[in-house]
Design a protein around this motif. Structure first.
Motif, PDB file in Angstrom:
ATOM      1  N   SER A  48      28.863  42.087  28.030  1.00 28.45           N
ATOM      2  CA  SER A  48      28.390  43.234  28.812  1.00 28.45           C
ATOM      3  C   SER A  48      27.108  43.795  28.232  1.00 28.45           C
ATOM      4  O   SER A  48      27.003  43.990  27.026  1.00 28.45           O
ATOM      5  CB  SER A  48      29.461  44.326  28.822  1.00 28.45           C
ATOM      6  OG  SER A  48      28.921  45.502  29.346  1.00 28.45           O
ATOM      7  N   GLU A  83      31.124  47.056  33.006  1.00 27.42           N
ATOM      8  CA  GLU A  83      31.141  45.710  33.600  1.00 27.42           C
ATOM      9  C   GLU A  83      31.831  44.705  32.682  1.00 27.42           C
ATOM     10  O   GLU A  83      31.333  43.618  32.419  1.00 27.42           O
ATOM     11  CB  GLU A  83      29.715  45.259  33.934  1.00 27.42           C
ATOM     12  CG  GLU A  83      29.098  46.114  35.014  1.00 27.42           C
ATOM     13  CD  GLU A  83      27.658  45.750  35.303  1.00 27.42           C
ATOM     14  OE1 GLU A  83      27.019  45.143  34.442  1.00 27.42           O
ATOM     15  OE2 GLU A  83      27.196  46.104  36.401  1.00 27.42           O
ATOM     16  N   VAL A 112      33.377  41.643  35.225  1.00 29.37           N
ATOM     17  CA  VAL A 112      32.485  40.699  35.924  1.00 29.37           C
ATOM     18  C   VAL A 112      31.874  39.740  34.897  1.00 29.37           C
ATOM     19  O   VAL A 112      31.303  40.168  33.901  1.00 29.37           O
ATOM     20  CB  VAL A 112      31.372  41.456  36.678  1.00 29.37           C
ATOM     21  CG1 VAL A 112      30.435  40.465  37.361  1.00 29.37           C
ATOM     22  CG2 VAL A 112      31.975  42.396  37.706  1.00 29.37           C
ATOM     23  N   ARG A 141      34.012  36.615  39.480  1.00 30.24           N
ATOM     24  CA  ARG A 141      32.697  36.698  40.134  1.00 30.24           C
ATOM     25  C   ARG A 141      32.339  38.136  40.521  1.00 30.24           C
ATOM     26  O   ARG A 141      31.205  38.552  40.409  1.00 30.24           O
ATOM     27  CB  ARG A 141      32.695  35.830  41.398  1.00 30.24           C
ATOM     28  CG  ARG A 141      32.492  34.393  41.108  1.00 30.24           C
ATOM     29  CD  ARG A 141      30.999  34.039  40.930  1.00 30.24           C
ATOM     30  NE  ARG A 141      30.874  32.768  40.237  1.00 30.24           N
ATOM     31  CZ  ARG A 141      30.350  32.609  39.033  1.00 30.24           C
ATOM     32  NH1 ARG A 141      29.892  33.632  38.364  1.00 30.24           N
ATOM     33  NH2 ARG A 141      30.269  31.421  38.479  1.00 30.24           N
ATOM     34  N   SER A 142      33.333  38.876  41.035  1.00 25.37           N
ATOM     35  CA  SER A 142      33.042  40.264  41.439  1.00 25.37           C
ATOM     36  C   SER A 142      34.307  41.099  41.356  1.00 25.37           C
ATOM     37  O   SER A 142      35.421  40.562  41.330  1.00 25.37           O
ATOM     38  CB  SER A 142      32.481  40.300  42.862  1.00 25.37           C
ATOM     39  OG  SER A 142      33.471  39.877  43.771  1.00 25.37           O
ATOM     40  N   VAL A 143      34.114  42.392  41.298  1.00 27.08           N
ATOM     41  CA  VAL A 143      35.240  43.334  41.248  1.00 27.08           C
ATOM     42  C   VAL A 143      34.983  44.423  42.283  1.00 27.08           C
ATOM     43  O   VAL A 143      33.901  45.027  42.289  1.00 27.08           O
ATOM     44  CB  VAL A 143      35.355  43.977  39.845  1.00 27.08           C
ATOM     45  CG1 VAL A 143      36.448  45.030  39.830  1.00 27.08           C
ATOM     46  CG2 VAL A 143      35.620  42.926  38.787  1.00 27.08           C
ATOM     47  N   ASN A 144      35.950  44.630  43.155  1.00 29.71           N
ATOM     48  CA  ASN A 144      35.796  45.696  44.156  1.00 29.71           C
ATOM     49  C   ASN A 144      36.821  46.786  43.905  1.00 29.71           C
ATOM     50  O   ASN A 144      37.987  46.487  43.655  1.00 29.71           O
ATOM     51  CB  ASN A 144      36.009  45.133  45.568  1.00 29.71           C
ATOM     52  CG  ASN A 144      34.944  44.118  45.909  1.00 29.71           C
ATOM     53  OD1 ASN A 144      33.758  44.374  45.729  1.00 29.71           O
ATOM     54  ND2 ASN A 144      35.367  42.949  46.359  1.00 29.71           N
ATOM     55  N   CYS A 176      39.799  41.546  42.208  1.00 30.45           N
ATOM     56  CA  CYS A 176      38.893  40.630  41.507  1.00 30.45           C
ATOM     57  C   CYS A 176      38.723  39.342  42.306  1.00 30.45           C
ATOM     58  O   CYS A 176      39.701  38.799  42.827  1.00 30.45           O
ATOM     59  CB  CYS A 176      39.466  40.261  40.142  1.00 30.45           C
ATOM     60  SG  CYS A 176      39.605  41.635  39.011  1.00 30.45           S
ATOM     61  N   GLU A 177      37.509  38.879  42.350  1.00 31.53           N
ATOM     62  CA  GLU A 177      37.257  37.573  42.978  1.00 31.53           C
ATOM     63  C   GLU A 177      37.066  36.544  41.868  1.00 31.53           C
ATOM     64  O   GLU A 177      36.140  36.657  41.051  1.00 31.53           O
ATOM     65  CB  GLU A 177      35.989  37.659  43.840  1.00 31.53           C
ATOM     66  CG  GLU A 177      35.742  36.396  44.638  1.00 31.53           C
ATOM     67  CD  GLU A 177      34.318  36.347  45.187  1.00 31.53           C
ATOM     68  OE1 GLU A 177      33.855  35.230  45.474  1.00 31.53           O
ATOM     69  OE2 GLU A 177      33.683  37.403  45.290  1.00 31.53           O
ATOM     70  N   GLU A 180      36.762  32.582  40.268  1.00 33.67           N
ATOM     71  CA  GLU A 180      36.210  31.262  40.599  1.00 33.67           C
ATOM     72  C   GLU A 180      36.646  30.293  39.506  1.00 33.67           C
ATOM     73  O   GLU A 180      36.346  30.524  38.317  1.00 33.67           O
ATOM     74  CB  GLU A 180      34.686  31.334  40.664  1.00 33.67           C
ATOM     75  CG  GLU A 180      34.066  30.010  41.059  1.00 33.67           C
ATOM     76  CD  GLU A 180      32.546  30.051  40.996  1.00 33.67           C
ATOM     77  OE1 GLU A 180      31.957  31.122  41.196  1.00 33.67           O
ATOM     78  OE2 GLU A 180      31.964  28.986  40.715  1.00 33.67           O
TER      79      GLU A 180
END
Lengths: 184, 169
Positions: free
Chosen positions: B16, B48, B51, B66-69, B98-99, B101
């Motif tokens: 981070s 972060e 991510v 990949r991303s966090v919403n 969380c996305e 991969e």
């Protein structure tokens, strides 16, 4: 005497009567008052004191994770001070007035920013004893060096300020006793 | 959220640039289940931490986030207000999505190597600075070497975790 204002006014008065030593002393006092005020204000701006617990220096990782599951963020005092900017990354937080090992003083007192002096590893090491850097054993700081390096800026300014104000107050009392007049 | 078929425990390595604390690279995290992939504090989101985290499960399955919403707030309204009033809004918890991969598999020896690299970079996290000074000072390099030797002897991620906890994690 009002800090900064009082010393500044005294310094001007000393200049007017051509008492340059007194003017220098009072200017120094005013400067030390400024340092003290700056340290207090910047400490407050960074977050002041750690009010909410835990106050232990470091919270073990399993406890941090268990708290996260309860939707709580557990931060030990060391991590909190790092995040708030009291201690820079890589620096050590030296327990200045109250040793960390003093078990009779509760953590919520001794692990607070006013009692922690951020210093680099070498100075911290040499404050406590001999310290080895790249195979070279450096000696422990002497008493004066320890006092200088291990004391946080606010306390140094506080020492100078209180000693100076005490001295000038005593001098003024003595002058009043002799009925001497001075320009204010 | 589509979960990779992780076998827990999972080890995470996070990086981070926004973290306010100590070292910012290759730091360790351990997960026992999905719970902590579904909730995070505002502080962790601001830093972060999640991510870009590299996750390796007990079978070597490797994935990254990949991303966090943010999906919603988990902290009650009164507690949220109290935390904000006391300057502790980083302690507010959110439900997250969380996305992931998948990025292949990692051999256990590589996991050990990564953990050792992390210990080299962040060894300071495992000790109190007061233990590193004075007549009975602990030598940080020696302590890190001990931890690395212990990690090399471990046979699973669970064992790495247990050994690091025993040594001060």
């Amino acid at each position: 005497m009002i800090p900064i204002w009082g010393s500044g006014k005294e310094a001007l008065a000393d200049f007017e009567v051509e008492n340059y030593v007194g003017a220098a002393v009072n200017t120094g006092l005013a400067v030390s008052d400024v340092f003290l005020a700056k340290a207090v204000v910047s400490g407050l701006a960074k977050g002041g004191l750690k009010v909410a617990g835990p106050h232990v220096w470091r919270v073990p990782y399993p406890e941090v994770k268990a708290a996260q599951r309860r939707k709580e963020k557990l931060q030990g005092a060391r991590q909190w001070m790092g995040e708030k900017g009291f201690v820079k990354p890589g620096d050590h937080g030296h327990h200045w007035a109250i040793p960390q090992k003093a078990k009779f003083i509760p953590d919520w007192v001794k692990n607070q920013p006013p009692f922690i002096n951020p210093m680099d590893a070498v100075k911290h090491g040499r404050t406590h004893g001999p310290y080895t850097v790249d195979g070279v054993k450096l000696p422990r700081f002497n008493a004066v060096e320890r006092l200088w390096h291990a004391t946080p800026p606010w306390a140094k300014a506080g020492y100078i300020s209180s000693a100076g104000h005490g001295g000038t107050a005593a001098g003024r009392a003595a002058a009043d006793g002799r009925n001497e007049r001075r320009v204010r | 959220m589509t979960h990779p078929a992780f076998v827990f425990p999972v080890i995470g390595f996070w990086f981070s640039e926004t973290y306010h604390g100590q070292g910012k690279t290759n730091r360790l995290e351990f997960y026992d289940d999905w719970v902590l992939f579904e909730q995070a504090s505002q502080g962790d989101l601001e830093d972060e931490r999640l991510v870009g985290m590299i996750l390796i499960d007990s079978d070597g399955l490797t994935a990254t986030i990949r991303s966090v919403n943010r999906m919603g707030c988990l902290t009650s309204a009164w507690k949220r207000r109290l935390l904000r009033l006391t300057g502790r809004s980083r302690h507010v918890f959110y439900m997250i999505d969380c996305e992931f991969e998948a990025i292949g598999r990692t051999a256990f020896s590589d996991v050990q190597r990564r953990v050792c690299k992390s210990l080299d970079e962040n060894g300071f996290d495992f000790v109190d600075e007061e233990d590193l000074v004075g007549e009975q000072a602990l030598n940080l390099a020696d302590h890190v070497a001990r931890m690395k030797a212990s990690v090399q002897e471990a046979r699973s991620i669970q064992e790495i975790y247990d050994r690091l906890v025993a040594l001060g994690l």
